[in-house]
Design a protein around this motif. Structure first.
Motif, mmCIF file in Angstrom:
data_model
loop_
_atom_site.group_PDB
_atom_site.id
_atom_site.type_symbol
_atom_site.label_atom_id
_atom_site.label_comp_id
_atom_site.label_asym_id
_atom_site.label_seq_id
_atom_site.Cartn_x
_atom_site.Cartn_y
_atom_site.Cartn_z
ATOM 1 N N CYS A 198 53.350 42.788 21.800
ATOM 2 C CA CYS A 198 53.559 42.691 20.353
ATOM 3 C C CYS A 198 53.047 41.334 19.908
ATOM 4 O O CYS A 198 53.423 40.311 20.480
ATOM 5 N N HIS A 199 52.163 41.338 18.942
ATOM 6 C CA HIS A 199 51.668 40.081 18.368
ATOM 7 C C HIS A 199 52.112 39.964 16.918
ATOM 8 O O HIS A 199 52.015 40.942 16.164
ATOM 9 N N ILE A 200 52.592 38.799 16.570
ATOM 10 C CA ILE A 200 52.982 38.547 15.177
ATOM 11 C C ILE A 200 52.361 37.229 14.713
ATOM 12 O O ILE A 200 52.894 36.161 14.979
ATOM 13 N N PRO A 201 51.220 37.280 14.079
ATOM 14 C CA PRO A 201 50.668 36.076 13.473
ATOM 15 C C PRO A 201 51.146 35.914 12.032
ATOM 16 O O PRO A 201 51.361 36.908 11.332
ATOM 17 N N VAL A 202 51.320 34.677 11.655
ATOM 18 C CA VAL A 202 51.572 34.360 10.247
ATOM 19 C C VAL A 202 50.407 33.492 9.794
ATOM 20 O O VAL A 202 50.121 32.462 10.411
ATOM 21 N N ILE A 203 49.727 33.945 8.770
ATOM 22 C CA ILE A 203 48.502 33.256 8.352
ATOM 23 C C ILE A 203 48.552 32.920 6.867
ATOM 24 O O ILE A 203 49.366 33.464 6.123
ATOM 25 N N GLU A 204 47.687 32.017 6.485
ATOM 26 C CA GLU A 204 47.455 31.806 5.062
ATOM 27 C C GLU A 204 45.982 32.063 4.780
ATOM 28 O O GLU A 204 45.114 31.630 5.539
ATOM 29 N N VAL A 205 45.724 32.785 3.716
ATOM 30 C CA VAL A 205 44.351 33.016 3.291
ATOM 31 C C VAL A 205 44.097 32.191 2.032
ATOM 32 O O VAL A 205 44.831 32.309 1.050
ATOM 33 N N ASP A 206 43.090 31.341 2.113
ATOM 34 C CA ASP A 206 42.667 30.595 0.925
ATOM 35 C C ASP A 206 41.793 31.542 0.110
ATOM 36 O O ASP A 206 40.675 31.868 0.514
ATOM 37 N N ILE A 207 42.306 31.986 -1.007
ATOM 38 C CA ILE A 207 41.562 33.020 -1.743
ATOM 39 C C ILE A 207 40.317 32.465 -2.439
ATOM 40 O O ILE A 207 39.469 33.226 -2.886
ATOM 41 N N THR A 208 40.208 31.154 -2.494
ATOM 42 C CA THR A 208 38.989 30.609 -3.109
ATOM 43 C C THR A 208 37.819 30.626 -2.141
ATOM 44 O O THR A 208 36.676 30.784 -2.541
ATOM 45 N N THR A 209 38.113 30.440 -0.848
ATOM 46 C CA THR A 209 37.022 30.398 0.137
ATOM 47 C C THR A 209 37.051 31.578 1.106
ATOM 48 O O THR A 209 36.062 31.831 1.791
ATOM 49 N N GLY A 210 38.186 32.245 1.208
ATOM 50 C CA GLY A 210 38.323 33.310 2.204
ATOM 51 C C GLY A 210 38.705 32.788 3.580
ATOM 52 O O GLY A 210 38.711 33.543 4.558
ATOM 53 N N HIS A 211 39.044 31.526 3.673
ATOM 54 C CA HIS A 211 39.353 30.908 4.966
ATOM 55 C C HIS A 211 40.774 31.270 5.397
ATOM 56 O O HIS A 211 41.697 31.253 4.603
ATOM 57 N N VAL A 212 40.893 31.605 6.687
ATOM 58 C CA VAL A 212 42.195 31.972 7.243
ATOM 59 C C VAL A 212 42.705 30.833 8.119
ATOM 60 O O VAL A 212 41.982 30.332 8.985
ATOM 61 N N THR A 213 43.953 30.431 7.887
ATOM 62 C CA THR A 213 44.581 29.434 8.767
ATOM 63 C C THR A 213 45.901 29.999 9.291
ATOM 64 O O THR A 213 46.469 30.923 8.694
ATOM 65 N N PHE A 214 46.346 29.435 10.394
ATOM 66 C CA PHE A 214 47.539 29.966 11.061
ATOM 67 C C PHE A 214 48.765 29.101 10.765
ATOM 68 O O PHE A 214 48.697 27.882 10.803
ATOM 69 N N LEU A 215 49.867 29.774 10.503
ATOM 70 C CA LEU A 215 51.134 29.062 10.311
ATOM 71 C C LEU A 215 52.037 29.228 11.535
ATOM 72 O O LEU A 215 52.806 28.347 11.871
ATOM 73 N N GLN A 216 51.942 30.370 12.183
ATOM 74 C CA GLN A 216 52.683 30.603 13.420
ATOM 75 C C GLN A 216 52.022 31.779 14.131
ATOM 76 O O GLN A 216 51.354 32.603 13.490
ATOM 77 N N TYR A 217 52.189 31.839 15.434
ATOM 78 C CA TYR A 217 51.632 32.987 16.159
ATOM 79 C C TYR A 217 52.522 33.258 17.362
ATOM 80 O O TYR A 217 52.630 32.418 18.255
ATOM 81 N N VAL A 218 53.163 34.414 17.348
ATOM 82 C CA VAL A 218 54.042 34.817 18.453
ATOM 83 C C VAL A 218 53.389 35.972 19.200
ATOM 84 O O VAL A 218 52.879 36.909 18.584
ATOM 85 N N ALA A 219 53.384 35.886 20.529
ATOM 86 C CA ALA A 219 52.816 36.962 21.343
ATOM 87 C C ALA A 219 53.752 37.228 22.513
ATOM 88 O O ALA A 219 54.041 36.330 23.300
ATOM 89 N N VAL A 220 54.243 38.450 22.589
ATOM 90 C CA VAL A 220 55.078 38.837 23.725
ATOM 91 C C VAL A 220 54.342 39.922 24.493
ATOM 92 O O VAL A 220 53.893 40.911 23.908
ATOM 93 N N HIS A 221 54.196 39.702 25.791
ATOM 94 C CA HIS A 221 53.464 40.638 26.640
ATOM 95 C C HIS A 221 54.350 41.153 27.758
ATOM 96 O O HIS A 221 55.194 40.425 28.272
ATOM 97 N N ASP A 222 54.106 42.394 28.125
ATOM 98 C CA ASP A 222 54.744 42.977 29.297
ATOM 99 C C ASP A 222 53.640 43.435 30.235
ATOM 100 O O ASP A 222 52.974 44.434 29.982
ATOM 101 N N ALA A 223 53.436 42.656 31.297
ATOM 102 C CA ALA A 223 52.423 43.017 32.295
ATOM 103 C C ALA A 223 53.112 43.324 33.622
ATOM 104 O O ALA A 223 52.581 43.037 34.688
#
Lengths: 203, 813, 290
Positions: free
Chosen positions: B660-685
């Motif tokens: 399960c991946h949960i990114p939290v991003i911000e999109v700058d609507i003037t440029t279309g640029h994506v930046t990250f505020l948090q990113y959680v990744a839980v894996h079961d291998a």
């Protein structure tokens, strides 16, 4: 008749004299003429940073620098970091924090780290992130590399305190060859057992 | 199938984040990569690439190049075709889309090799390359995969008669009924553009053909499928027992060095031609334009059937996949798709139409995920669309449809089996690591300031350990019904009791193959992992090995190590029984020694037993041979055959990770640029061997997933020219584009693998594109944005926003 | 990917360099930092027959303030500009721009004058220098001429530098007290050439703009001054409306050519965003903020 130029330079503390064709790239000179295979070729147009070495203590791209331009200069490659069978603290930190996977960008990344920590011995995480953005890594996603740089900063400043001497000076200090030489004796030997307690951000 | 899982046991080395045993050589700059190899008398090669996407080669004049001092040979495609048979090709009709190491008569993409130069240095080889004159007659190129389907489109291969290399519709269950009964049907066109592994080290080889022995030795950074190398020998026209491919550490692969044999063939062919060792290392342009390993390039027309309560019923799709000019692995990348077609959900029926199309582009190969990452994106995009349609939360719709822990092993409609899992636990752990309420409140507050943040929540599969059937179940009458993709190891204990493990594939390409093996051996023999010596065998005396790929190596090598260890221990028990005058049945293995059960003082350490075996044969019973060595060829532990009518493809990719991946991003609507505020990744291998090393794979894979989702694309313009032939234009994320991840692990052991391990090497890239697409949609929901094409470059995002604004005039600034 | 052969000249004094350049004429090409030239040579897109390496010309390694002008010699590295306290005081706009050029290992070799001579339309430094009304000093054996930068750069990768001439120095008028400055750019990936960027210098008088300089990179075949925006800013106090109007005026009439990283409309859009951001920051700096 190929035009050749005689160059003399100091590489990892040793004086080297050779005749080279002007078009010979510094990275090829280091790898093929001096056998310093730790400088790697990635893109050959200055973007990826895999070929980065230190010239007079500053990082440069050796794939877009001619060997003739290194005449009279002082070059440090990854081979100049470890000494007397001991890792440089930066190498130690990269191992400890797994700041590498395939190892291909690693020599350049560590040389850039030496420079970053010389300019700022206690950088923030964000400063390290921006600092290493000059070097592409395709394996790690950078997180453990940043951990490693911060770990190196920690051990180097601790080492500086305990040794009562500055390992790596700020500003236009000694070349990293000198800095590397000064770090002799710090850090465990390569052979030393390395059990690790993972301290990464995991739950 | 035997269930080999042991109950959770106390393990000494497995599960520990030890420092990697491979690292010191790389830290010292002694990586011993292929470009570091120099052989006496070695020459250097360079390849002349086609500047045209599609053209007939009328003539090639190599005289000026040949006469340049320092040049030893110039070989055109026509000459190479004399020296070499066509390349090994697992495609649908190799005789109708013939692939050669250099083009003959016709070039089919920009970058395709046309001639090779061998010279005393790479510099001279490139000088001579510039002097080769090729007279081309340009042909109209076909670039767009959908146009390639149209009648009258230019043909990439005339002999094929169309641009469709493969086409078939698979129906799994009563799809029509599910659609007829559905309360909600959503449909979309999704577009996934091609990107690629782009390791910082390119593909290279140093070949040495020994005229005296007839032996062809090739050092190269690709060695997979050692049991298929007879095909490469055929290409090189050497007997298969005279070919020795020596694996060399690879500076990254990410799939792109998986059976990357062309460079090895070229260097071998040239070495045979000149009778001296020849080095050929791709430069970056070669690798971008001519690596044979571009990733998936798909158009989807897809429908999903569901009920209003959120129950997912069926999936029906047509996918057009642009394979480029050749199709070396056939539609194996769609086998990967079919392995996990329904994601972690109880979707009961599915229809899958695949059209494999040829165009004037570099051919596809492998890139981390091998096509299944695209499926994950498609499925998650459609689940999100259903959720949006019925007004259900992204988390709730997933929970409603998850396969439950008590339903494993679970057979999905395609026939593949999911061995085990606990998808809700993975989701819950991820949710526990992120404060959704906080971010929802932030989202609301920031929108009032004109800032747009978004949260993506996805759950997706990571199939691991492929079986060979997925390369032929496409055909009713396959050429060879290959049944396993094995991995092998030999363990050798010397007279001092030290252990060497021999691997038979190019196992190290940035993963932690040696650390895995060292930890596994250490677990078996109670030794320190760094004291296990790891070596690689050349292919010539190789046991069958498939190498990394499809997240298989750790699982498979664990089976091999366990099997070889058992054999070693059996022999040691025999010797110990003799020395201790005890019955073998009364002995046990404890702390690196064989001892009489419960009697610590009656024990023989491994070193002593090894010494006896190497030096004192005649003091041992007659039936014990000298030496202590054992090999194990570990075959795929769970494969079943497809049904004759292919309504059931059998089990071919069964060890199913999940994340399960949960990114939290911000999109700058003037440029279309994506930046990250948090990113959680839980894996079961499954069972973790080295949590930090797996963490590294997850983070690195996520970085590549970010590249795929936001930055990376091999762009061909409408005329077939490659616009991204350098790193100035093909944008690999730097540290500034990749956030720190917060990683969690669940461990649901596989009941079918040794130690319960599942593969995890591709993880991040399998999840991130779907997660980021969801986050972009969420951030830009006020504009009605739907992320249906990747990469979502800044410009594309801006265009989506503008389209949204034009649909909703009240949003206009 | 290796460069074609060339003859190499490495003079140790300016007079010697100029003599060599004079002798070589059209054939001679100056090698300074080489951070743009050598990649082109590796691609064999550039195959100069003679390279004149000026890296030994220590006499040209200077950044000095002198009589209202910041003078930057041909050997001065971009990273030296970045670190120069003198430059920070005299032309902070230029220092802000140089910090956005590529990455430190590139700036360690790359020179300011080399960037000007290369005249990449997407490059930061030419745009910043254009906003600053810089002058280029071209030296040759015949003498020296001073060329305003807007006359020096004549097109994409094209300048009015004559054969035998060397960009010996760039001269930047010192920014006055009370001025506000900013360089803002946007590239999809950090450190890359920008889709577009804006250099802004504002001179305020009693809170109103007395004089504005706005220059853009990445929107045309060479860096351009945004006369419309400069006009529009005259007398402005920095209101939202004024910022918007200036940003709109800056891109009026521009038709950037499309490439991989941005179509024409997108480039215009980014230019507008950058201008607005730069003006905003310049205002706040002029008022004594940031």
């Amino acid at each position: 008749m190929v035009d050749r130029h005689r160059i003399e330079l100091v590489v990892n503390g040793e004086t080297e004299t050779q005749e080279v064709e002007p078009r010979r790239l510094l990275v090829d000179f280091l790898r093929e003429d001096l056998g310093l295979l730790g400088a790697h070729i990635g893109c050959e147009h200055g973007v990826c940073g895999t070929c980065t070495v230190l010239m007079n203590g500053e990082t440069i791209r050796s794939c877009i620098t001619f060997a003739v331009q290194a005449d009279g200069q002082e070059i440090t490659t990854v081979e100049g970091l470890a000494s007397n069978g001991k890792f440089h603290p930066v190498q130690e930190a990269f191992w400890e924090k797994q700041g590498l996977q395939c190892g291909y960008c690693t020599p350049a990344m560590m040389l850039r780290t030496v420079e970053i920590l010389r300019e700022n011995p206690s950088p923030t995480r964000d400063q390290v992130r921006e600092g290493i953005a000059s070097q592409l890594c395709r394996c790690t996603g950078y997180q453990y590399i940043i951990d490693a740089v911060l770990e190196a900063a920690r051990t180097m400043s601790a080492g500086a305190e305990t040794d009562g001497k500055v390992l790596v000076k700020q500003g236009a200090g000694p070349s990293s060859a000198e800095a590397a030489a000064q770090t002799q004796g710090s850090g465990p030997a390569l052979e030393e057992e390395a059990e690790d307690a993972s301290r990464q951000k995991e739950s | 199938m035997a269930v080999t899982q042991q109950p959770k046991v106390e393990r000494k080395w497995i599960g520990k984040s030890i420092r990697r045993v491979e690292d010191p050589r790389f830290l010292l700059g002694r990586g011993a990569y292929v470009d570091d190899i120099t052989l006496p008398g070695m020459l250097h090669a360079a390849i002349l690439r086609s500047p045209y996407p599609h053209a007939t080669i009328k003539s090639i004049d190599v005289e000026a190049a040949r006469s340049l001092p320092g040049v030893v040979a110039v070989v055109t495609g026509a000459e190479a075709a004399e020296l070499c048979a066509p390349m090994p090709d697992f495609g649908p009709a190799p005789d109708k889309h013939v692939w050669r190491c250099l083009a003959v008569d016709k070039v089919r993409y920009v970058g395709e090799g046309v001639a090779a130069v061998v010279a005393k240095s790479r510099y001279l080889a490139e000088d001579a390359r510039d002097l080769i004159q090729v007279d081309y007659d340009p042909l109209p190129p076909i670039v767009d995969p959908e146009q390639a389907l149209e009648a009258g489109a230019p043909l990439v291969h005339d002999a094929l008669g169309s641009n469709v290399a493969y086409e078939r519709t698979f129906t799994f269950g009563d799809v029509d009924k599910d659609f007829a009964e559905a309360e909600v049907v959503v449909s979309d066109r999704l577009r996934w553009n091609r990107s690629g592994g782009q390791p910082l080290e390119t593909v290279g080889a140093v070949a040495h053909y020994d005229l005296g022995t007839g032996m062809m030795t090739i050092h190269c950074n690709s060695l997979t499928f050692s049991h298929f190398l007879f095909m490469m020998a055929n290409t090189l026209k050497v007997p298969s027992n005279k070919l020795d491919v020596k694996p060399v550490n690879a500076g990254g692969s990410f799939g792109s060095k998986f059976w990357a044999v062309k460079v090895a063939v070229l260097s071998g062919m040239l070495s045979k031609r000149v009778g001296r060792p020849v080095k050929l290392v791709e430069d970056r342009i070669d690798n971008i334009s001519n690596c044979d390993h571009h990733g998936s390039d798909r158009v989807y027309y897809v429908e999903m059937a569901a009920m209003k309560d959120g129950t997912l019923r069926s999936l029906r799709l047509r996918t057009i996949d642009d394979y480029g000019a050749y199709i070396q692995f056939g539609t194996g990348t769609h086998g990967n798709s079919l392995a996990q077609l329904v994601g972690p959900y109880r979707i009961k029926t599915a229809q899958y139409q695949v059209q494999a199309v040829l165009t004037n582009k570099c051919q596809q190969g492998a890139y981390r995920g091998f096509g299944s990452e695209v499926t994950n994106w498609m499925v998650e995009r459609m689940v999100d669309l259903v959720a949006q349609e019925i007004g259900m939360d992204a988390v709730d719709i997933r929970r409603r449809n998850f396969i439950q822990p008590d339903q494993f092993p679970y057979f999905i409609p395609t026939g593949n089996m999911y061995d085990s899992g606990n998808y809700e636990a993975v989701l819950d752990k991820a949710l526990s690591m992120i404060d959704l309420e906080h971010w929802r409140a932030e989202q609301k507050r920031l929108r009032e300031e004109g800032r747009y943040i978004g949260i993506g929540v996805i759950s997706a599969q990571e199939r691991s350990v492929f079986s060979a059937t997925e390369f032929w179940f496409w055909f009713d009458e396959p050429a060879a019904k290959v049944t396993s993709s094995p991995e092998s190891v030999t363990l050798t204990v010397d007279g001092a009791g030290n252990i060497t493990a021999t691997l038979y594939s190019c196992a190290f390409w940035g993963n932690s193959a040696e650390t895995m093996v060292a930890q596994l051996v250490a677990e078996e023999f109670d030794v320190e992992p760094q004291n296990v010596n790891i070596v690689y065998s050349g292919s010539n005396r190789s046991l069958p090995a498939t190498g990394p790929g499809g997240s298989r190596f750790t699982v498979m090598v664990a089976g091999a190590v366990q099997g070889a260890s058992t054999r070693i221990k059996e022999k040691m028990f025999k010797v110990a029984g003799h020395l201790l005058e005890a019955d073998v049945g009364d002995l046990e293995w404890t702390d690196g020694a064989v001892r009489v059960k419960g009697v610590p003082e009656r024990s023989k350490p491994m070193a002593e037993i090894a010494a006896w075996l190497h030096l004192f044969k005649h003091s041992l019973p007659d039936d014990i041979e000298s030496g202590l060595e054992a090999s194990k060829v570990y075959d795929h532990p769970y494969t079943t055959m497809p049904s004759d009518d292919r309504t059931n493809l059998g089990v071919f990719y069964p060890f199913m990770g999940n994340a399960c991946h949960i990114p939290v991003i911000e999109v700058d609507i003037t440029t279309g640029h994506v930046t990250f505020l948090q990113y959680v990744a839980v894996h079961d291998a499954g069972t973790l061997v080295n949590p930090r090393s797996l963490g590294g794979q997850i983070i690195g894979g996520t970085a590549q997933g970010i590249g795929t989702a936001l930055y990376e694309r091999y762009v061909y313009d409408k005329d077939g020219q490659l616009l991204t032939s350098s790193y100035m234009d093909y944008l690999i994320p730097s540290a500034m584009e990749v956030p720190d991840l917060e990683i969690g692990h669940e461990e649901t052991p596989s009941p079918f693998t040794v130690h319960g391990i599942k593969g995890g090497g591709e993880g991040g890239r399998m999840m991130t594109p779907a997660a980021l697409s969801a986050a972009i949609d969420d951030a830009l929901a006020p504009f009605g944005v739907r992320c249906n094409e990747l990469p979502a470059t800044p410009e594309r995002i801006v265009n989506w926003i503008e389209e949204g604004r034009s649909r909703q005039p009240e949003l206009t600034e | 990917m290796k460069p074609a052969p060339f003859a190499y000249h490495v003079p140790s004094a300016l007079t010697e360099a100029l003599a060599v350049l004079d002798e070589l004429g059209e054939e001679g090409r100056v090698l300074a930092g080489g951070q743009s030239l050598v990649p082109l040579m590796n691609f064999r897109l550039a195959q100069p027959t003679h390279l004149v390496d000026i890296n030994r010309l220590d006499e040209l390694d200077y950044i000095r303030r002198d009589d209202g002008v910041l003078a930057i010699g041909a050997r001065a590295r971009q990273s030296a500009l970045e670190r120069s306290q003198e430059a920070r005081g005299a032309a902070p706009l230029l220092v802000e721009a140089v910090a956005q050029v590529a990455h430190p290992p590139v700036r360690h070799r790359g020179t300011v004058c080399g960037s000007v001579a290369h005249a990449d339309p997407a490059a930061e430094l030419p745009a910043a220098l254009l906003a600053l009304d810089a002058e280029v000093v071209a030296s040759s054996r015949q003498g020296e001429r001073r060329i305003p930068i807007h006359e020096f750069i004549s097109g994409p990768f094209t300048t009015t530098l004559a054969p035998g001439e060397l960009v010996r120095e760039v001269r930047v008028p010192v920014s006055g007290a009370g001025s506000g400055y900013a360089f803002a750019e946007f590239s999809p990936r950090h450190g890359d050439f920008a889709v577009s960027g804006a250099a802004v210098l504002l001179q305020l008088e009693a809170g109103r703009v007395e004089r504005a300089s706005v220059a853009l990179c990445g929107v045309a075949g060479m860096p351009v001054r945004a006369a419309g925006a400069e006009q529009s800013l005259r007398g402005a106090r920095g209101s939202e409306e004024e910022l918007e109007a200036a940003a709109a005026a800056a891109v009026e009439g521009l038709t950037p050519s499309a490439d991989l990283h941005g179509g024409s409309a997108y480039r215009r859009r980014i230019a507008r965003v950058c201008v607005r951001r730069a003006i905003n920051l310049a205002f706040s700096r002029a008022r004594g903020g940031a």
